[in-house]
Design a protein around this motif. Structure first.
Motif, PDB file in Angstrom:
ATOM      1  N   ALA A   1      59.642 -18.447 104.896  1.00 21.48           N
ATOM      2  CA  ALA A   1      59.463 -17.318 103.977  1.00 21.48           C
ATOM      3  C   ALA A   1      60.305 -17.527 102.727  1.00 21.48           C
ATOM      4  O   ALA A   1      61.458 -17.931 102.806  1.00 21.48           O
ATOM      5  N   ILE A   2      59.698 -17.299 101.607  1.00 23.41           N
ATOM      6  CA  ILE A   2      60.415 -17.402 100.339  1.00 23.41           C
ATOM      7  C   ILE A   2      60.970 -16.033 100.012  1.00 23.41           C
ATOM      8  O   ILE A   2      60.220 -15.052  99.952  1.00 23.41           O
ATOM      9  N   PRO A   3      62.280 -15.947  99.802  1.00 22.91           N
ATOM     10  CA  PRO A   3      62.861 -14.625  99.501  1.00 22.91           C
ATOM     11  C   PRO A   3      62.358 -14.109  98.151  1.00 22.91           C
ATOM     12  O   PRO A   3      62.224 -14.864  97.195  1.00 22.91           O
ATOM     13  N   LEU A   4      62.053 -12.837  98.116  1.00 21.11           N
ATOM     14  CA  LEU A   4      61.596 -12.203  96.888  1.00 21.11           C
ATOM     15  C   LEU A   4      62.787 -11.668  96.102  1.00 21.11           C
ATOM     16  O   LEU A   4      63.792 -11.273  96.694  1.00 21.11           O
ATOM     17  N   PRO A   5      62.670 -11.610  94.788  1.00 17.52           N
ATOM     18  CA  PRO A   5      63.726 -10.971  94.002  1.00 17.52           C
ATOM     19  C   PRO A   5      63.883  -9.523  94.445  1.00 17.52           C
ATOM     20  O   PRO A   5      62.923  -8.901  94.911  1.00 17.52           O
ATOM     21  N   ARG A   6      65.058  -8.972  94.307  1.00 21.82           N
ATOM     22  CA  ARG A   6      65.337  -7.623  94.791  1.00 21.82           C
ATOM     23  C   ARG A   6      65.012  -6.542  93.765  1.00 21.82           C
ATOM     24  O   ARG A   6      64.953  -5.377  94.092  1.00 21.82           O
TER      25      ARG A   6
ATOM     26  N   SER B   1      65.365  -1.517  93.089  1.00 21.99           N
ATOM     27  CA  SER B   1      64.812  -2.114  94.304  1.00 21.99           C
ATOM     28  C   SER B   1      63.804  -1.157  94.910  1.00 21.99           C
ATOM     29  O   SER B   1      63.992   0.063  94.885  1.00 21.99           O
TER      30      SER B   1
END
Length: 135
Positions: free
Chosen positions: A6-11, A57
């Motif tokens: 999983a690629i972390p998404l910007p917050r 967020s």
């Protein structure tokens, strides 16, 4: 088949709402152009566009930074203060510059939307704009 990590998404997300208003004003100019000065000092009008941006967020439960319905409701309260008015007479605006319009809109929205990050005001007809940012 192996699944990619999983690629972390910007917050942080930016959510915006646009609106427009038509208004008249006069303006004292400093440019060395007699025609420009005379035209600005006469009452004249523009269609102004504005965009209000809230940054934050997304809420874990709602998936929203801000409920756009609340943002639209706040704009519906603000817009009649500017639309079809002589801006010279709008209390708290000051000279009817793009800069002062952006600041006026900011002040009207900031208390309800602590994540307010940007207000942009522009006139499509002549290509002028002003952007007021939190940072």
């Amino acid at each position: 088949m192996t699944q990619a990590p999983a690629i972390p998404l910007p917050r942080s997300c930016e959510v915006s709402q646009k609106f427009f208003f038509d208004a008249a004003h006069t303006l004292k100019r400093t440019v060395d152009d007699a025609e420009e000065i005379a035209g600005s000092r006469r009452i004249h009008g523009h269609t102004y566009h504005s965009e209000v941006t809230v940054t934050g967020s997304a809420d874990a439960d709602t998936g929203m930074v801000v409920d756009l319905g609340h943002l639209r409701n706040a704009i519906q309260v603000l817009r009649p203060q500017l639309d079809h008015h002589l801006l010279d007479e709008v209390e708290g605006l000051g000279p009817a510059t793009l800069e002062n319009l952006a600041a006026f809109i900011w002040r009207a929205m900031a208390a309800e939307f602590p994540g307010l990050s940007q207000v942009r005001v522009w006139r499509d007809g002549i290509g002028d704009s002003c952007t007021l940012r939190a940072h």
